[in-house]
Write an enzyme that holds these catalytic residues in place. Structure first.
Site, short mmCIF file in Angstrom:
data_model
loop_
_atom_site.label_atom_id
_atom_site.label_comp_id
_atom_site.label_asym_id
_atom_site.label_seq_id
_atom_site.Cartn_x
_atom_site.Cartn_y
_atom_site.Cartn_z
N GLY A 54 0.84 -1.20 0.00
CA GLY A 54 0.00 0.00 0.00
C GLY A 54 0.87 1.24 0.00
O GLY A 54 2.06 1.17 0.30
N CYS A 81 5.25 -6.34 1.55
CA CYS A 81 5.67 -4.94 1.52
C CYS A 81 5.05 -4.17 2.71
O CYS A 81 5.42 -4.40 3.84
CB CYS A 81 5.30 -4.33 0.17
SG CYS A 81 6.19 -2.81 -0.13
N LYS A 368 -8.47 -10.12 -18.70
CA LYS A 368 -9.11 -10.55 -19.95
C LYS A 368 -9.16 -12.08 -20.10
O LYS A 368 -10.21 -12.63 -20.44
CB LYS A 368 -8.33 -9.95 -21.13
CG LYS A 368 -9.04 -10.07 -22.45
CD LYS A 368 -10.08 -8.98 -22.59
CE LYS A 368 -10.72 -8.94 -23.93
NZ LYS A 368 -11.57 -7.75 -24.07
#
Ligand code: XMP
Length: 512
Positions: A54, A81, A368
């Site tokens: 974030g 992270c 997709k």
């Protein structure tokens, strides 16, 4: 209930990528807002929790923090992270601002064995993007790998099954990052890997039913992959509460309207309204030659027509759109980040605001290829699932300059021949897009004994992964020869076919 990995979203642009990687391992994942209370999470069949990255810093007063009780649920937790720094802070270690922001590639060196790094080499290239770092581990944790900039790049509390990664395993730039995630999911969380896209259909259907209740939904069906899959999915969920509007703007390919009506009206029995508005679009476009002006006019008339159709239907509460994850540029607004930025669909971008409708976007978390898999699970034919992208303004940007009905008719026939031959020879499935453009210039030719003075058709056939860059496809001369011969012989008004051999950049895929 499927085994679930909860991904708590702290606003990283990669949150959806994490969820996708988990699905790639045939494991179900669900994204939750970082502040979701534990009792909500406990309703799921939780096998593990991942804390996303974030933009915020755990050193800030207003740092986004999860419900602390997630660490008491007894399920494994992986912090990525910001997620790792958060564990460092909340579980009793310390975090400081790093002297150097670690951004881009780094080298990870393994220091001790861990199920998280099972079967991996001693050194790996990994992708970092962080400013803070853990400087003292919380009680119970050990460092298991380091980078140049951080001794605590991978940390572990084996007893509680808490793990932290300072880098991003979910991005392709991190070598063998997917294996690290898989080690967590399968090795640590003991997930079964039996989830399939068809299971997703059931989950999403339930979500749509809960959200919509007994209200009505409208969807602008373009006939492309995304809106078609959204239509089939929503129809399966709420049946006749869905109405689809197909706007025939007169800029469609040959037989396009018939195909859409056959599939969605006759086959799926969807309440489909076709707005036959070709003449209206052509009137608005008369005399206009500038590509951007043409786009704006087509977009505006589309909204007017759509709006009128909705009014005819009456009480509608939701506008459904086939927005995919790549259309959503930023994640939700968290940690003071700007609000979600959405690349609006060229045609319907202005609709929700103007019509005061709530949005229903069931494909918003998918990529997709996942949407294609979903379409297959819903029974859409391959010819629909594997269609090339087609721009919203349609043939309007493929007839160069002013649009005339006679030009459109010529282009439609030529384009149909190109597509027929591409499909017959198997090249359709190998390229990103293949289409014709109509050049409003006339050249001299000779047919039989007669001199002709007719128009030119350009062939644009490109390979691409994401339409951001593209290269012209090297189609065999024998195939090009048949395409050219057929177009010139079968399409009245054309006596020359040219091949576009430009890459993007510096050219674009479309000619306008
Ligand atoms: P370009 O021409 O920019 O095209 O290289 C990249 C991709 O986007 C499609 N495209 C459009 N799609 N409305 C759309 O919905 C548009 O105005 C538009 N212009 C281009 C193009 O077909 C290609 O796939």
């Amino acid at each position: 209930m499927s085994q679930t990995i909860a991904v708590l979203d702290f606003g990283s642009q990669y949150t959806q990528v994490i969820a996708r990687r988990i699905r790639e391992c045939n494991i179900y994942s669900k994204i939750f807002h970082y502040s979701t209370p534990v009792k909500e999470l406990a309703k799921e069949n939780l096998q593990g929790i991942i804390l996303s990255g974030g933009p915020s810093s755990v050193l800030r007063k207003d740092a986004p923090l999860p419900d602390k009780k997630i660490f008491e649920l007894g399920v494994p937790v992986l912090g990525i992270c910001y997620g790792l720094q958060l564990m460092g802070k909340v579980l009793g270690g310390s975090v400081e601002k790093s002297e150097r922001r670690e951004y881009g590639r780094g080298t990870l060196t393994l220091k001790r064995k861990s199920p998280l790094l099972k079967d991996l080499p001693k050194q790996l290239k990994v992708w970092n993007s962080h400013g803070d770092k853990v400087t003292a581990l919380p009680p119970g944790f050990k460092a298991i790998a380091a980078t140049e900039n951080s001794d605590y790049a991978v940390i572990e509390d084996a007893k509680r099954k808490f793990y932290g990664l300072q880098f991003h395993p979910e991005v392709v730039h991190s070598e063998r990052g997917i294996e690290i995630l898989k080690n967590f999911l399968v090795g640590v969380c003991k997930c079964k890997q039996d989830w399939k896209m068809s299971d997703y259909v059931d989950t999403v259907i339930k979500e749509i039913q809960e959200k919509v209740g007994d209200k009505r939904v409208i969807l602008g069906l373009s006939g492309g992959v995304d809106s078609s899959v959204a239509a089939a999915l929503i129809h399966k969920a709420i049946g006749s509460q869905l109405t689809c509007v197909f706007v025939d703007n007169g800029l469609l390919r040959l037989h396009e309207r018939d195909r859409v009506e056959e599939l969605f009206g006759d086959h799926f029995h969807i309440d489909l309204r076709t707005a036959k508005s070709g003449p209206r679009f052509l009137k608005a476009l008369k005399g206009v030659t500038d590509p951007e002006k043409k786009r704006k006019i087509i977009g505006k008339v589309f909204i007017d027509v759509f709006d009128e159709e909705v009014k005819k239907i009456g009480d509608v509460d939701f506008l459904a759109q086939g927005t995919l994850y790549p259309d959503v540029i930023e994640s939700v607004a968290i940690g003071g980040n700007p609000a979600a930025l959405i690349k609006s669909h060229h045609n319907v971008g202005g609709l929700p605001k103007r019509m005061k409708l709530k949005l229903l976007e069931p494909l918003r978390e998918l990529f997709k290829d996942e949407v294609r898999a979903l379409g297959k699970a819903l029974g859409l034919p391959d010819s629909m699932i594997w269609r090339h992208p087609f721009p919203g303004p349609g043939l309007g940007v493929r007839v160069l300059g002013e649009i005339k009905k006679s030009y459109l008719d010529i282009l439609r026939q030529a384009d149909h021949i190109l597509l027929e031959e591409m499909k017959r020879t198997g090249y359709y499935g190998k390229v990103w897009q293949a289409f014709c453009v109509f050049l409003p210039v006339r050249t001299v030719g000779v047919m039989g004994d007669e001199r002709t003075y007719d128009y030119v058709i350009g062939l644009r056939i490109v390979e691409s992964l994401d339409a951001m860059t593209a290269d012209w496809a090297h189609i065999p001369h024998s195939v090009l020869q048949i395409i050219s011969n057929r177009i010139i012989n079968e399409v009245k008004g054309v006596n020359r076919v040219v091949l576009d051999i430009s890459s993007k950049p510096p050219s674009t895929i479309e000619w306008e």
